[in-house]
Write a protein that holds these residues in place. Structure first.
Motif, PDB file in Angstrom:
ATOM      1  N   ASN A   1       0.853  -1.242   0.027  1.00 50.87           N
ATOM      2  CA  ASN A   1       0.060  -0.010  -0.165  1.00 50.87           C
ATOM      3  C   ASN A   1       0.842   1.176   0.150  1.00 50.87           C
ATOM      4  N   ASN A   2       1.884   1.149   0.413  1.00 46.00           N
ATOM      5  CA  ASN A   2       3.011   2.372   0.632  1.00 46.00           C
ATOM      6  C   ASN A   2       3.445   2.521  -0.781  1.00 46.00           C
TER       7      ASN A   2
ATOM      8  N   GLU B   1     -14.060  -1.676  -0.891  1.00 45.09           N
ATOM      9  CA  GLU B   1     -13.457  -0.562  -1.450  1.00 45.09           C
ATOM     10  C   GLU B   1     -14.397   0.251  -2.318  1.00 45.09           C
TER      11      GLU B   1
ATOM     12  N   THR C   1     -11.277   2.818   7.498  1.00 40.85           N
ATOM     13  CA  THR C   1     -10.511   2.260   8.729  1.00 40.85           C
ATOM     14  C   THR C   1     -10.228   0.993   8.753  1.00 40.85           C
ATOM     15  N   ASP C   2     -11.369  -0.064   8.797  1.00 38.90           N
ATOM     16  CA  ASP C   2     -11.093  -1.298   8.856  1.00 38.90           C
ATOM     17  C   ASP C   2     -10.036  -1.938   7.883  1.00 38.90           C
ATOM     18  N   ASN C   3     -10.089  -1.265   6.628  1.00 34.09           N
ATOM     19  CA  ASN C   3      -9.236  -1.888   5.654  1.00 34.09           C
ATOM     20  C   ASN C   3      -7.904  -1.136   5.633  1.00 34.09           C
ATOM     21  N   GLN C   4      -7.619   0.018   6.447  1.00 28.25           N
ATOM     22  CA  GLN C   4      -6.317   0.573   6.856  1.00 28.25           C
ATOM     23  C   GLN C   4      -6.195   1.355   5.382  1.00 28.25           C
ATOM     24  N   LEU C   5      -7.093   1.977   4.805  1.00 29.15           N
ATOM     25  CA  LEU C   5      -7.013   3.009   3.542  1.00 29.15           C
ATOM     26  C   LEU C   5      -6.742   4.252   3.998  1.00 29.15           C
ATOM     27  N   GLU C   6      -5.796   4.865   4.317  1.00 34.83           N
ATOM     28  CA  GLU C   6      -5.485   5.875   5.120  1.00 34.83           C
ATOM     29  C   GLU C   6      -5.624   7.264   4.124  1.00 34.83           C
TER      30      GLU C   6
ATOM     31  N   GLN D   1      -9.340   7.626   4.314  1.00 33.88           N
ATOM     32  CA  GLN D   1      -9.744   8.130   5.400  1.00 33.88           C
ATOM     33  C   GLN D   1      -9.576   9.649   5.647  1.00 33.88           C
TER      34      GLN D   1
ATOM     35  N   ILE E   1      -3.603  12.439   9.652  1.00 35.03           N
ATOM     36  CA  ILE E   1      -3.016  11.228   8.711  1.00 35.03           C
ATOM     37  C   ILE E   1      -2.208  11.894   7.612  1.00 35.03           C
TER      38      ILE E   1
ATOM     39  N   ASN F   1       1.316  10.843   5.944  1.00 36.57           N
ATOM     40  CA  ASN F   1       1.480  10.031   4.666  1.00 36.57           C
ATOM     41  C   ASN F   1       1.898  11.295   3.626  1.00 36.57           C
TER      42      ASN F   1
END
Length: 683
Positions: free
Chosen positions: A31-32, A184, A218-223, A226, A256, A260
């Protein structure tokens, strides 16, 4: 020896293709973007070096991975807010994918180009690319791809105020996402539906959808998602005057974004915090937040949000009574808003400029800006669900109401000035009885007031002259519009649609009613512009020909082609220049012809790329027979004559070489159609 060499080459190709597969999988799982871009650079290098392979199967595989690598590179530039670089990468990837008929990849590239244009504030360009993306997505038959494009289309329609299309596209997308269980995609649709309710000022309903989307992100860490949803929640709570909740959401988004390096989301968070501080009268804090936001939006070239921030800064200086600085900031916001596709910023900037000029006793300029703000406000919102008859009369009724509003505004201003004058006289009489010193002061006050009244009277006279000139210009534009879309076409189109509703396919009838509505609005939208993109002109022509097609019994076809050397988004021409010739071909060339009827429209550039060459060709009865029929019916083609005059002015052409007619004949000299060639200067 040759066999051994071929075998070694095949082994290397297999090895490289497996390596590309592993790299692509690794990129998808990471993801990064700062990490996967390194793997993507390696993927691009390996794929590009094998593009000239003699093995067709491997060659297609490496073209596929090369297109994917270019798409990923565009995504990286998008994440780092380098939108123009992103667009260039997406376009390169699209051309590679198109070469190997990789339709799903073509759709993804066009979709990402549309998204990048949206970040740049170019909504019309976004809509064009999203529509193209939907065609490739449907061709690929990939449900997920189709759903994502539908969501983006709904988002743009929402920005343009077309609530009906926005809701329709998003609900179609949501149904598909739920069917394939794409979490998503569901989150993106929740965000889109929330924005629709925001536009309808149903902020509480919008918050419900934003909260659902935030939980998924949030549950899927999609910052990144978010931060976008937190900013949306901040805006909705701000509109409900819940400043504490709004500040909390904006601060979370800022945290956030800083972590990032999401610069766009960071700029939005700072904008919200600045607006909240401004509402709470904390002017120092508001100024600090908004200056940071303005710097980021300027760097990212996000025009509409930059305009909004400049307006807010102007309001801060206005509250501080620093009218000189307030004027500078408000002017910046106004100028930026003029080149933006969002009229709300232009309206708010005009209102602020009116207040500032009023404080500076420049009443004429203040009145002009107030009038401009009122006119923009009347035209921002348009209900798509109203009766179609109201839509047809929209322009006339709007102009009528604007005229009444202007007249009432003038009367109100004169009454206010007369009332002020009477108050000044009464005050003068009272103070006269107190002392001669006060009398002297009031005499000076009265003299000053009279001078202001005289200046305002002059400004009102000048305003009346301006309104008269604007009225004449509007009448001229309306005549031009009538010559393009005459009552015969409107009657025929509505009659054909009515027949579809009564005897035909109601789905087709609804689609054509949408085409008619869209065509009417597009013609009204472009009628006052000097130039429009070629893509917009082609869109209008397509909608027009689809409506005309209903008049024929399945024996009418048309085609519109654009040469590959032309960028239809950047090449511009005067609006509604081609339509009269297309209408001429149909009305005078094809309507009286038996058998198959065709019209073809082609756009190319001349050798020096100084002129856009448009040819309109039909297989009709020819000009001689057509002239005979027109003479019999006593008909004059005003629209094409007017266009010929426009071409002379555009091309600065005294010899009228901008328009040529060519009679098409068979070997026996019989007429088999007509070709009109238009030469349009690009500069």
């Amino acid at each position: 020896m040759v066999f051994s060499q071929s075998k070694n080459e095949h082994t290397l190709l297999v090895k490289d293709s497996l390596l590309c597969y592993d790299l692509n999988k690794k990129i998808e799982e990471e993801n990064n973007h700062l990490l996967w871009i390194k793997d993507n650079n390696q993927l691009k290098t390996i794929a590009s070096k094998n593009l000239k392979s003699n093995n067709s199967t491997f060659q297609k595989t490496f073209y596929k991975y090369y297109s994917i690598a270019l798409l990923n590179e565009g995504a990286f530039y998008n994440y780092t807010d380098q939108y123009q670089k992103a667009i260039n990468c997406y376009k390169k990837s699209f051309l590679v994918a198109k070469k190997i008929n990789f339709d799903e990849q073509c759709a993804s590239n066009l979709q990402n180009i549309g998204t990048a244009f949206d970040y740049l504030g170019k909504v019309d360009s976004s809509l064009v690319y999203f529509k193209k993306a939907l065609l490739f997505a449907q061709k690929s038959k990939n449900k997920t791809t189709i759903a994502y494009v539908l969501t983006d289309l709904g988002y743009v329609y929402n920005l343009k105020g077309n609530t009906t299309q926005a809701i329709e596209n998003n609900l179609k997308a949501l149904k598909i996402f739920e069917e394939v269980n794409d979490i998503e995609g569901i989150e993106r649709t929740y965000l889109a539906l929330g924005r629709i309710f925001d536009n309808q000022k149903e902020y509480q309903k919008a918050i419900v959808y934003y909260q659902k989307g935030l939980k998924i992100a949030t549950d899927n860490q999609l910052e990144n998602r978010q931060s976008i949803l937190l900013n949306s929640l901040a805006n909705s709570n701000f509109q409900l005057n819940k400043y504490s909740e709004a500040k909390n959401f904006a601060q979370k988004s800022l945290t956030i974004s800083n972590k990032n390096n999401f610069e766009t989301a960071k700029a939005m968070s700072l904008k919200h915090l600045g607006k909240i501080a401004l509402k709470e009268k904390n002017l120092i804090q508001a100024e600090n937040y908004l200056k940071q936001s303005a710097e980021l939006f300027s760097k990212l070239n996000v025009k509409n949000n930059l305009a909004r921030v400049q307006i807010n800064l102007g309001q801060i200086y206005f509250f501080k009574k620093n009218y000189a600085q307030a004027l500078i900031e408000a002017n910046k916001g106004f100028q930026i808003a003029k080149i933006s596709n969002y009229p709300a910023e232009k309206k708010d900037a005009a209102e602020l400029l009116s207040k500032i000029h009023q404080q500076n006793a420049d009443y004429k300029t203040a009145f002009d800006y107030q009038t401009l703000a009122k006119n923009i406000g009347d035209s921002i919102f348009y209900d798509e669900n109203k009766n179609i008859a109201l839509k047809s009369e929209f322009k006339f009724e709007t102009e009528k109401k604007e005229s009444q509003i202007k007249a009432l505004s003038q009367q109100k201003k004169i009454a206010e000035l007369e009332n002020q004058r009477q108050k000044s006289i009464n005050l003068f009489i009272i103070i006269f009885l107190v002392s001669l010193v006060v009398i002297s002061f009031l005499l000076f006050k009265r003299y000053k007031t009279n001078k202001e009244n005289e200046l305002l009277k002059i400004s009102l006279e000048e305003t009346e002259k301006t309104l008269l000139a604007e009225k004449k210009a509007a009448e001229s534009e309306l005549k031009a519009l009538k010559s393009q879309m005459n009552p015969h076409f409107i009657f025929n189109a509505l009659n054909s649609i009515q027949e579809q509703f009564m005897y035909g396919d109601k789905v087709i009838a609804n689609e054509q009613m949408g085409n008619f509505t869209y065509l009417t609005r597009q013609i009204l939208a472009v009628s006052g512009k000097k130039k429009i993109p070629l893509s917009t002109e082609v869109d209008i022509l397509t909608k027009y020909l689809e409506l005309e097609k209903m008049r024929f019994d399945n024996d009418f076809t048309y085609s519109i082609t654009i040469d590959d050397s032309i960028d239809d988004e950047y090449s511009e021409l005067p609006p509604m220049l081609i339509q009269p010739f297309v209408e001429n071909s149909i009305k005078h060339g094809l309507l009286h012809k038996e058998g198959n009827k065709t019209v073809s429209i082609n756009f190319t550039l001349d050798a020096n790329e100084e002129f856009l060459i448009c040819t309109v060709e039909d297989n009709g009865i020819g000009r001689k027979k057509s002239e005979a029929i027109k003479t019999k019916n006593n008909h004059n083609s005003f629209s094409t004559t007017a266009v010929a005059q426009r071409l002379q002015l555009i091309n600065n052409d005294n010899n009228n070489e901008g328009l040529q007619y060519i009679d098409l004949e068979d070997i026996n000299g019989n007429a088999i159609g007509t070709k009109a060639v238009l030469k349009i200067a690009l500069v």
